[in-house]
Enzyme design. Structure first.
Site, PDB file in Angstrom:
ATOM      1  CD  GLU A 305      -2.921  -1.201   2.301  1.00  0.00           C
ATOM      2  OE1 GLU A 305      -2.588  -0.761   3.409  1.00  0.00           O
ATOM      3  OE2 GLU A 305      -4.047  -1.635   2.040  1.00  0.00           O
ATOM      4  CG  ASP A 379      -7.511  -5.507   5.159  1.00  0.00           C
ATOM      5  OD1 ASP A 379      -7.035  -5.730   6.272  1.00  0.00           O
ATOM      6  OD2 ASP A 379      -7.456  -4.404   4.589  1.00  0.00           O
ATOM      7  CD  GLU A 407      -9.616  -1.183   8.053  1.00  0.00           C
ATOM      8  OE1 GLU A 407      -8.748  -1.794   8.703  1.00  0.00           O
ATOM      9  OE2 GLU A 407      -9.427  -0.763   6.894  1.00  0.00           O
TER      10      GLU A 407
HETATM   11  C1  GCU Z   1      -5.992  -2.136   5.833  1.00  0.00           C
HETATM   12  C2  GCU Z   1      -6.307  -0.795   6.412  1.00  0.00           C
HETATM   13  C3  GCU Z   1      -5.128   0.135   6.365  1.00  0.00           C
HETATM   14  C4  GCU Z   1      -3.929  -0.551   7.018  1.00  0.00           C
HETATM   15  C5  GCU Z   1      -3.677  -1.872   6.345  1.00  0.00           C
HETATM   16  C6  GCU Z   1      -2.570  -2.681   6.996  1.00  0.00           C
HETATM   17  O1  GCU Z   1      -5.837  -2.050   4.466  1.00  0.00           O
HETATM   18  O2  GCU Z   1      -7.378  -0.225   5.718  1.00  0.00           O
HETATM   19  O3  GCU Z   1      -5.467   1.313   7.049  1.00  0.00           O
HETATM   20  O4  GCU Z   1      -2.809   0.266   6.922  1.00  0.00           O
HETATM   21  O5  GCU Z   1      -4.827  -2.662   6.417  1.00  0.00           O
HETATM   22  O6  GCU Z   1      -2.878  -3.651   7.670  1.00  0.00           O
HETATM   23  O7  GCU Z   1      -1.401  -2.361   6.821  1.00  0.00           O
END
Ligand code: GCU
Length: 716
Positions: A305, A379, A407
């Site tokens: 990400e 997730d 979340e």
């Molecule tokens: C999810 C979440 C993110 C977080 C990521 C992770 O995608 O939405 O906010 O950073 O998990 O576990 O690194």
């Protein structure tokens, strides 16, 4: 005057009896109201023989004194006599413990476990709380207090307990600015501005709560890391936190930003094979240990990400992890390298990517590296099958990562007890070494003989007065600790313990609330993502339903990518005819899910694209079943509401009212999920919602028009 005093007394009593803001969590130590039991406790515990004055033993003494005074409504003195009811310590700290013949039991409990047994002194029953170490004593004291808070008999105790998992951790996704990524209980409890000189009482109470359930490590910063935490000024602040936690056996860990050598070290590269970069990290780590001698190590999110990582330099995850591992190894530190990766360049089913990237690296990591794996392949959805990595990486210790913060589970507004979700994954069989190769045995290290083992929960804690926003969010924090200590504890058992300590021992209350808790995950799955649907929530903030969303910058952030609804049917084909994700499991697991007739219906749409008129086990068509599930989910919340309303007389007014209101919000949002999902999926199925159900009171257009720019948890 008299009247004023009476009024004052009345208000005082009313306030203490009827108000509880939840701050004390499960460590309330309320007076025991069961008279006969109270008398047996009082007769039994007339004094405490507890020599020793290390910081940890002093913490144990304080806790015990406070707990007993609260529950027995009487101060219990510390005495020299060994016949006063309680003898406590290690063989080194307490002559009375050294004199007991409990060598065999102590030999079993290692460095953190404890023994609680009933012995006899001068014809009087005496309870001994013994351990090999001071921290074991503290854990034993907390367990003893738990026995009292849950009103257990103290006759003939014979408890020999030690943790099944070595590293029992909270992961805070807290930013240095005090916003919390995916945090729904206020701001971060770490007040970096006032540290290191101001130690908030919250830090101590946090440590007490964690120690009471055996949590022995905390990562205090977000996985989406800020390199600044590695600067001297912040490290000194972190050291003050570590010092506050130390008596409670809790080690501090930090997240490391892979590009820190560039950002704060002024190097030109962060290539893990570059000698200057390696040296930079070694120096940085030595500096950290100079402030925090028992620093636990690093948790690292890399090449995921948008985070920097070794792949930026054409290196792999093992190259990256090993660089950190070499730096912390001389100090006894560990590296937790996260497997939550997926690349924007790869068109591969997103669920397949962690396995594809990590499995070939099995055996290439240093001994002090663990790969931290989210419970499921996607997730933290309301329900997921277990991650295939648990079955594929045999040479690498794997840590479990659960998410306590909700979340995808309705934020801190929905009541969902996660023990059944956690246990589901722990009990799943990977078959990696034949039948019985459960995920629990993988992560406790026993299946492959790893000495490093770990379980982490992404914390749901913030500076809300009750820590977790929803009073029932506390139960998930509690569960994480208890399961990391002993993953064989049942969801029922943990719920019972938590309810009794947090609310009341009243049988009717305990039975009703336990039922609400145990049914809550299924209710949520049904009103959000029944039959294996997943990832159909709002974009970015993840609040509420948005199965129609298709505008994200990458395909696999779009709900439509995951449900694949069309005129023919709905669901993601992950069989050999589809993405073949199932090939990542052992044959026994694969064949069960591959075949639509043996695939458990709770995962049907996770693994198959299924026709709208497919006949389900109930005799209903898939479309009818989908309607049935969504409507049952809402109904289940309504039942929870009714049951909770019946509990009014058993619970303090403040928490009763909080839960009542939150359940009303949950009901409203469950209806929102149900209506918008069914109206949207109906545009493909073209089938009616059966006439016996209440009709959606809004149109699909209305639901699509909703937007939530202020949804919490997304600040950086
Ligand atoms: C999810 C979440 C993110 C977080 C990521 C992770 O995608 O939405 O906010 O950073 O998990 O576990 O690194």
């Amino acid at each position: 005057m008299k009247k004023t005093i009476c009024l004052f007394l009345y208000l005082f009593v009313a306030f203490t009896v009827f108000a509880d803001n939840g701050y004390r969590l499960w460590l309330r130590y309320e007076p025991i109201t069961n008279g006969p039991l109270l008398n047996t406790y009082k007769n039994h515990i007339t004094g405490i023989n507890f020599p020793g004055n290390s910081a940890t033993l002093l913490a144990a003494k304080d806790e015990l004194a406070m707990g007993l005074e609260g529950m027995l409504a009487k101060k219990i003195p510390f005495v020299n006599s060994v016949a006063a009811g309680l003898v406590i310590g290690t063989p080194a700290s307490s002559p009375a413990i050294a004199n007991l013949s409990i060598k065999d039991q102590l030999a079993k409990v290692g460095n953190e476990g404890f023994v609680i047994i009933t012995t006899n002194s001068n014809q009087k029953n005496v309870t001994a709380i013994a351990a090999n170490t001071d921290i074991g004593v503290l854990y034993g004291v907390f367990h003893f207090l738990r026995l009292l808070q849950t009103q257990q008999s103290l006759q003939r105790l014979s408890i020999v307990s030690s943790p099944k998992i070595k590293h029992r951790l909270l992961n805070h996704w807290d930013n240095l600015s005090r916003t919390v990524e995916r945090g729904y209980a206020g701001f971060s409890i770490w007040d970096w501005h006032k540290l290191p000189d101001y130690i908030d009482q919250r830090y101590i109470d946090y440590a007490r709560a964690n120690a009471s359930i055996g949590i022995n490590g905390t990562v205090v910063t977000n996985v989406n890391a800020n390199a600044m935490v590695l600067t001297k000024e912040l490290l000194i602040k972190a050291a003050a936190l570590a010092k506050a936690f130390r008596p409670y056996g809790i080690k501090l860990y930090l997240t490391a930003r892979f590009s820190a050598p560039i950002e704060i070290g002024k190097l030109k590269t962060a290539d893990p094979l570059d000698p200057q970069v390696k040296q930079w990290w070694k120096d940085k780590v030595n500096e950290i240990y100079s402030y925090i001698p028992d620093f636990g190590g690093f948790l690292i999110k890399a090449n995921s990400e948008g985070q920097p990582g070794p792949q930026d330099y054409k290196r792999n995850h093992a190259d990256g992890a090993n660089m950190f591992a070499d730096a912390v190894a001389p100090h006894g530190g560990i590296v937790m390298w996260r497997s939550f990766v997926y690349s924007s360049e790869s068109p591969e089913d997103r669920l397949k990517q962690p396995y594809t990237e990590f499995t070939p690296l099995d055996g290439k990591f240093r001994e002090n590296v663990a790969v931290q794996v989210k419970n499921g392949p996607l997730d933290f959805q309301p329900r997921e099958p277990f991650s295939p990595l648990f079955g594929s990486m045999k040479k690498t210790p794997l840590f479990m990562e659960y998410q306590l913060t909700q979340e995808y589970l309705g934020y801190a507004t929905h009541l969902v007890y996660m023990a059944p979700l956690f246990k589901d994954v722990l009990n799943a069989d990977t078959y990696s070494k034949g039948p019985g190769s459960t995920v629990a045995r993988v992560i406790d290290g026993s299946l492959q003989g790893h000495s490093v083992s770990g379980m982490a929960g992404v914390a749901n804690i913030g500076n809300d007065i009750n820590w977790t926003g929803h009073p029932f969010g506390q139960a998930n924090w509690y569960t994480l600790g208890r399961l990391a200590w002993d993953h064989e504890l049942s969801s029922e058992h943990i719920a019972n313990e938590w309810i009794k300590q947090t609310f009341s021992n009243n049988k009717q209350f305990v039975d009703t609330v336990r039922k609400i808790m145990l049914e809550s995950q299924e209710a949520m799955v049904n009103y959000m993502t029944p039959l294996g649907l997943h990832h159909i929530m709002g974009y970015g903030h993840h609040y509420g339903p948005a199965p129609w969303f298709d505008k994200a910058s990458r395909a696999d952030w779009n709900p439509v990518y995951f449900h694949k609804a069309d005129a023919a049917g709905i669901g993601f084909d992950r069989t050999s005819k589809g993405s073949n994700y199932l090939s990542q499991y052992a044959p026994e697991v694969r064949s069960k899910y591959e075949n639509i007739s043996t695939c458990p219906e709770e995962y049907l749409l996770w693994f198959h694209h299924v026709a709208w008129d497919h006949k389900m086990k109930s005799g209903r068509t898939l479309w009818e079943e989908l309607c049935f599930k969504y409507y049952s989910g809402v109904e289940a919340v309504r039942v929870m509401q009714k049951e909770w309303n019946g509990m009014k007389n058993y619970v303090d007014k403040q928490r009763f009212e909080q839960v009542r209101q939150l359940l009303a919000v949950q009901e409203k949002e469950a209806v929102w999920w149900r209506n918008s999902c069914l109206l949207y999926f109906q545009t493909f199925s073209k089938m009616p919602i059966p006439a016996n159900y209440e009709k959606p009171d809004q149109t699909l257009e209305y639901y699509k028009s909703l937007s939530f720019p202020l949804a919490p948890g997304t600040g950086h």
